[in-house]
Motif scaffolding. Structure first.
Motif, mmCIF file in Angstrom:
data_model
loop_
_atom_site.group_PDB
_atom_site.id
_atom_site.type_symbol
_atom_site.label_atom_id
_atom_site.label_comp_id
_atom_site.label_asym_id
_atom_site.label_seq_id
_atom_site.Cartn_x
_atom_site.Cartn_y
_atom_site.Cartn_z
ATOM 1 N N ALA A 1 4.928 6.700 14.005
ATOM 2 C CA ALA A 1 5.429 8.054 14.262
ATOM 3 C C ALA A 1 6.735 7.956 15.049
ATOM 4 O O ALA A 1 6.876 7.115 15.937
ATOM 5 N N LEU A 2 7.690 8.823 14.715
ATOM 6 C CA LEU A 2 8.991 8.804 15.368
ATOM 7 C C LEU A 2 8.998 9.682 16.610
ATOM 8 O O LEU A 2 8.493 10.801 16.586
ATOM 9 N N GLU A 3 9.589 9.173 17.653
ATOM 10 C CA GLU A 3 9.821 9.960 18.861
ATOM 11 C C GLU A 3 11.088 10.787 18.650
ATOM 12 O O GLU A 3 11.976 10.386 17.892
ATOM 13 N N PRO A 4 11.202 11.922 19.319
ATOM 14 C CA PRO A 4 12.456 12.692 19.232
ATOM 15 C C PRO A 4 13.631 11.828 19.687
ATOM 16 O O PRO A 4 13.497 10.980 20.572
ATOM 17 N N ARG A 5 14.751 12.057 19.053
ATOM 18 C CA ARG A 5 16.022 11.418 19.398
ATOM 19 C C ARG A 5 16.098 9.906 19.145
ATOM 20 O O ARG A 5 16.963 9.236 19.673
ATOM 21 N N THR A 6 15.215 9.365 18.322
ATOM 22 C CA THR A 6 15.372 7.967 17.931
ATOM 23 C C THR A 6 16.381 7.914 16.784
ATOM 24 O O THR A 6 16.561 8.901 16.060
ATOM 25 N N THR B 1 7.143 6.012 6.820
ATOM 26 C CA THR B 1 6.847 4.925 7.747
ATOM 27 C C THR B 1 5.423 4.438 7.483
ATOM 28 O O THR B 1 4.730 4.968 6.618
ATOM 29 N N GLY B 2 4.978 3.499 8.268
ATOM 30 C CA GLY B 2 3.624 2.980 8.111
ATOM 31 C C GLY B 2 2.541 4.010 8.348
ATOM 32 O O GLY B 2 1.425 3.863 7.849
ATOM 33 N N THR B 3 2.867 5.081 9.092
ATOM 34 C CA THR B 3 1.847 6.075 9.428
ATOM 35 C C THR B 3 2.228 7.521 9.141
ATOM 36 O O THR B 3 1.372 8.395 9.232
ATOM 37 N N GLN B 4 3.478 7.796 8.830
ATOM 38 C CA GLN B 4 3.941 9.178 8.689
ATOM 39 C C GLN B 4 4.883 9.331 7.501
ATOM 40 O O GLN B 4 5.461 8.356 7.036
ATOM 41 N N ALA C 1 0.826 -1.205 0.000
ATOM 42 C CA ALA C 1 0.000 0.000 0.000
ATOM 43 C C ALA C 1 0.863 1.260 0.000
ATOM 44 O O ALA C 1 0.559 2.236 -0.700
ATOM 45 N N LEU C 2 1.944 1.248 0.771
ATOM 46 C CA LEU C 2 2.835 2.413 0.819
ATOM 47 C C LEU C 2 3.544 2.628 -0.510
ATOM 48 O O LEU C 2 3.681 3.771 -0.963
ATOM 49 N N THR C 3 3.986 1.558 -1.143
ATOM 50 C CA THR C 3 4.677 1.718 -2.431
ATOM 51 C C THR C 3 3.727 2.254 -3.497
ATOM 52 O O THR C 3 4.124 3.064 -4.329
ATOM 53 N N ASP D 1 15.687 8.617 -3.337
ATOM 54 C CA ASP D 1 15.108 9.848 -2.807
ATOM 55 C C ASP D 1 14.280 9.597 -1.557
ATOM 56 O O ASP D 1 13.910 10.542 -0.856
ATOM 57 N N ALA D 2 13.965 8.327 -1.290
ATOM 58 C CA ALA D 2 13.140 7.997 -0.139
ATOM 59 C C ALA D 2 13.557 6.645 0.431
ATOM 60 O O ALA D 2 14.158 5.824 -0.252
ATOM 61 N N VAL D 3 13.202 6.461 1.695
ATOM 62 C CA VAL D 3 13.365 5.183 2.382
ATOM 63 C C VAL D 3 11.993 4.843 2.954
ATOM 64 O O VAL D 3 11.353 5.679 3.587
ATOM 65 N N VAL D 4 11.525 3.636 2.704
ATOM 66 C CA VAL D 4 10.240 3.198 3.232
ATOM 67 C C VAL D 4 10.489 2.120 4.290
ATOM 68 O O VAL D 4 11.216 1.156 4.046
ATOM 69 N N ILE D 5 9.921 2.346 5.489
ATOM 70 C CA ILE D 5 10.058 1.411 6.598
ATOM 71 C C ILE D 5 8.647 1.156 7.142
ATOM 72 O O ILE D 5 8.172 1.851 8.038
ATOM 73 N N PRO D 6 7.949 0.172 6.577
ATOM 74 C CA PRO D 6 6.537 -0.009 6.896
ATOM 75 C C PRO D 6 6.241 -0.393 8.344
ATOM 76 O O PRO D 6 5.145 -0.120 8.829
ATOM 77 N N HIS D 7 7.175 -0.999 9.053
ATOM 78 C CA HIS D 7 6.880 -1.425 10.428
ATOM 79 C C HIS D 7 7.004 -0.291 11.444
ATOM 80 O O HIS D 7 6.612 -0.449 12.597
#
Length: 107
Positions: A70-75, A88-91, A25-27, A61-67
């Motif tokens: 949303a990213l927390e700060p400093r990850t 990502t799967g949601t963002q 779905a993301l692709t 130009d992009a990296v897709v990481i479906p698992h």
């Protein structure tokens, strides 16, 4: 004649627990042409570095990481945005968005 909006070249990072339907779905949604796929279950810091290396090597130009969600700060995943857009799967996180996000959280 070239397409007005050609597909985006992307590297995929797939964890063993990824959902193939989410990935597909993301692709489709982001019109991604996957130029390299990384299959790994290593720690986040190492996975982020691996995927950045492949994004640079394959001029993605992009990296897709479906698992991911949303990213927390400093990850460690924010490092990806220094080389490419991160999907990502949601963002979606645009190129260089780590700089503005880190700046906002430090104020």
């Amino acid at each position: 004649m070239t397409e007005p909006n050609p597909p985006t070249r992307a590297v995929a990072l797939l964890h063993s627990t990824h959902d193939p339907a989410t990935y597909e779905a993301l692709t489709r949604k982001h019109r991604l042409t996957i130029v390299y796929t990384v299959h790994t279950d290593v720690a986040a810091v190492l996975a982020a570095l691996i995927v950045v290396q492949h994004a640079l090597e394959h001029a993605a130009d992009a990296v897709v990481i479906p698992h991911l969600g949303a990213l927390e700060p400093r990850t460690p995943w924010w490092v990806v945005t220094q080389a490419a857009d991160l999907i990502t799967g949601t963002q979606e996180y645009p190129l260089r968005s780590a700089v503005t996000t880190q700046h906002r959280t430090e104020q």
